[in-house]
Design a protein around this motif. Structure first.
Motif, PDB file in Angstrom:
ATOM      1  N   ARG A   1       0.823  -1.214   0.000  1.00  0.00           N
ATOM      2  CA  ARG A   1       0.000   0.000   0.000  1.00  0.00           C
ATOM      3  C   ARG A   1       0.863   1.273   0.000  1.00  0.00           C
ATOM      4  O   ARG A   1       0.508   2.263  -0.623  1.00  0.00           O
ATOM      5  N   ASP A   2       2.010   1.226   0.682  1.00  0.00           N
ATOM      6  CA  ASP A   2       2.909   2.379   0.681  1.00  0.00           C
ATOM      7  C   ASP A   2       3.532   2.582  -0.691  1.00  0.00           C
ATOM      8  O   ASP A   2       3.649   3.712  -1.176  1.00  0.00           O
ATOM      9  N   LEU A   3       3.945   1.476  -1.318  1.00  0.00           N
ATOM     10  CA  LEU A   3       4.517   1.573  -2.664  1.00  0.00           C
ATOM     11  C   LEU A   3       3.478   2.079  -3.660  1.00  0.00           C
ATOM     12  O   LEU A   3       3.780   2.940  -4.493  1.00  0.00           O
ATOM     13  N   ALA A   4       2.254   1.578  -3.563  1.00  0.00           N
ATOM     14  CA  ALA A   4       1.187   2.028  -4.464  1.00  0.00           C
ATOM     15  C   ALA A   4       0.977   3.532  -4.315  1.00  0.00           C
ATOM     16  O   ALA A   4       0.838   4.248  -5.317  1.00  0.00           O
ATOM     17  N   GLY A   5       0.989   4.012  -3.077  1.00  0.00           N
ATOM     18  CA  GLY A   5       0.830   5.450  -2.837  1.00  0.00           C
ATOM     19  C   GLY A   5       1.963   6.255  -3.453  1.00  0.00           C
ATOM     20  O   GLY A   5       1.737   7.304  -4.063  1.00  0.00           O
ATOM     21  N   LEU A   6       3.188   5.771  -3.305  1.00  0.00           N
ATOM     22  CA  LEU A   6       4.337   6.468  -3.885  1.00  0.00           C
ATOM     23  C   LEU A   6       4.280   6.468  -5.408  1.00  0.00           C
ATOM     24  O   LEU A   6       4.621   7.451  -6.056  1.00  0.00           O
ATOM     25  N   TYR A   7       3.844   5.340  -5.986  1.00  0.00           N
ATOM     26  CA  TYR A   7       3.763   5.227  -7.441  1.00  0.00           C
ATOM     27  C   TYR A   7       2.539   5.931  -8.018  1.00  0.00           C
ATOM     28  O   TYR A   7       2.432   6.099  -9.226  1.00  0.00           O
ATOM     29  N   GLY A   8       1.592   6.302  -7.160  1.00  0.00           N
ATOM     30  CA  GLY A   8       0.384   6.979  -7.642  1.00  0.00           C
ATOM     31  C   GLY A   8      -0.593   6.026  -8.314  1.00  0.00           C
ATOM     32  O   GLY A   8      -1.287   6.407  -9.255  1.00  0.00           O
ATOM     33  N   VAL A   9      -0.638   4.770  -7.842  1.00  0.00           N
ATOM     34  CA  VAL A   9      -1.594   3.793  -8.380  1.00  0.00           C
ATOM     35  C   VAL A   9      -2.397   3.223  -7.212  1.00  0.00           C
ATOM     36  O   VAL A   9      -1.996   3.335  -6.058  1.00  0.00           O
ATOM     37  N   LEU A  10      -3.515   2.612  -7.526  1.00  0.00           N
ATOM     38  CA  LEU A  10      -4.293   1.942  -6.492  1.00  0.00           C
ATOM     39  C   LEU A  10      -3.562   0.678  -6.053  1.00  0.00           C
ATOM     40  O   LEU A  10      -2.922   0.004  -6.868  1.00  0.00           O
ATOM     41  N   ASN A  11      -3.679   0.360  -4.781  1.00  0.00           N
ATOM     42  CA  ASN A  11      -3.026  -0.828  -4.245  1.00  0.00           C
ATOM     43  C   ASN A  11      -3.485  -2.087  -4.987  1.00  0.00           C
ATOM     44  O   ASN A  11      -2.678  -2.957  -5.320  1.00  0.00           O
ATOM     45  N   LYS A  12      -4.774  -2.176  -5.270  1.00  0.00           N
ATOM     46  CA  LYS A  12      -5.273  -3.373  -5.968  1.00  0.00           C
ATOM     47  C   LYS A  12      -4.678  -3.478  -7.374  1.00  0.00           C
ATOM     48  O   LYS A  12      -4.405  -4.568  -7.857  1.00  0.00           O
ATOM     49  N   ASN A  13      -4.430  -2.336  -8.036  1.00  0.00           N
ATOM     50  CA  ASN A  13      -3.827  -2.369  -9.371  1.00  0.00           C
ATOM     51  C   ASN A  13      -2.353  -2.792  -9.303  1.00  0.00           C
ATOM     52  O   ASN A  13      -1.870  -3.508 -10.178  1.00  0.00           O
ATOM     53  N   LEU A  14      -1.649  -2.348  -8.266  1.00  0.00           N
ATOM     54  CA  LEU A  14      -0.255  -2.772  -8.080  1.00  0.00           C
ATOM     55  C   LEU A  14      -0.222  -4.283  -7.887  1.00  0.00           C
ATOM     56  O   LEU A  14       0.559  -4.986  -8.535  1.00  0.00           O
ATOM     57  N   ASN A  15      -1.094  -4.808  -7.030  1.00  0.00           N
ATOM     58  CA  ASN A  15      -1.108  -6.244  -6.767  1.00  0.00           C
ATOM     59  C   ASN A  15      -1.555  -7.047  -7.985  1.00  0.00           C
ATOM     60  O   ASN A  15      -1.058  -8.150  -8.216  1.00  0.00           O
ATOM     61  N   LYS A  16      -2.464  -6.500  -8.789  1.00  0.00           N
ATOM     62  CA  LYS A  16      -2.861  -7.180 -10.029  1.00  0.00           C
ATOM     63  C   LYS A  16      -1.678  -7.285 -10.985  1.00  0.00           C
ATOM     64  O   LYS A  16      -1.447  -8.335 -11.595  1.00  0.00           O
ATOM     65  N   ALA A  17      -0.924  -6.198 -11.118  1.00  0.00           N
ATOM     66  CA  ALA A  17       0.248  -6.209 -12.008  1.00  0.00           C
ATOM     67  C   ALA A  17       1.274  -7.233 -11.528  1.00  0.00           C
ATOM     68  O   ALA A  17       1.885  -7.943 -12.331  1.00  0.00           O
TER      69      ALA A  17
END
Length: 179
Positions: A29-45
């Protein structure tokens, strides 16, 4: 990125690096916030490219680890988290740059890698300082032992005082007298 953004980003990154299972990691969730993406989208990728993320690059927290994190951050809930979070090691974060290919993700990854490098340098210099103090201790007589003891105390890494058996909150009158 402008220079002021890097300074703020570096401080933010340092505060988001955690030490879990003997590794420096960052929460999904912290990485998703830094990257400017939703956490669920980061985990999907990540799940679409799961072969790029072996256990030493990324792992899911256990319930106990997650409960300890919530305790450390002083929160009773993290907004209704339904799944245990994933954490990424330095190598996993590097691999994320190949999965998330936006300009922001590339810039953030560069800054994260610089921060991990800086932390490694700090740890190394700390160990070198301790080694030098031990060498000096052997050379000088006992009069300096008090000075060396004080320096060692300053260099010691404080351990968390968390104890699951420790009672928190109001104690009945009988228990207060026992202490």
């Amino acid at each position: 990125m402008p220079r002021t953004t890097n300074i703020v980003l570096k401080e933010i990154i340092e505060n988001k690096i955690l030490f879990i299972r003997g590794k420096k990691v960052m929460l999904d969730r912290d990485l998703a916030g830094l990257y400017g993406v939703l956490n669920k989208n980061l985990n999907k990728a990540v799940k679409r490219n799961i072969r790029r993320f072996p256990e030493d690059f990324m792992f899911q927290l256990s319930r106990v680890e997650f409960a300890n994190l919530k305790f450390q951050f002083g929160t009773s809930s993290w907004g209704g988290v339904r799944k245990l979070p994933y954490v990424f090691t330095e190598h996993g974060i590097l691999m994320l740059s190949s999965v998330l290919n936006s300009e922001r993700a590339v810039n953030v990854n560069i800054q994260i890698m610089r921060t991990f490098t800086k932390l490694r340098e700090v740890v190394l210099s700390h160990k070198n300082l301790q080694r030098k103090i031990i060498e000096m201790e052997k050379k000088y007589n006992y009069k300096f032992q008090v000075v060396f003891a004080a320096i060692k105390k300053l260099l010691a890494v404080p351990q968390p005082e968390y104890s699951p058996a420790k009672k928190i909150g109001f104690l009945p009158h009988a228990e207060r007298k026992e202490k």
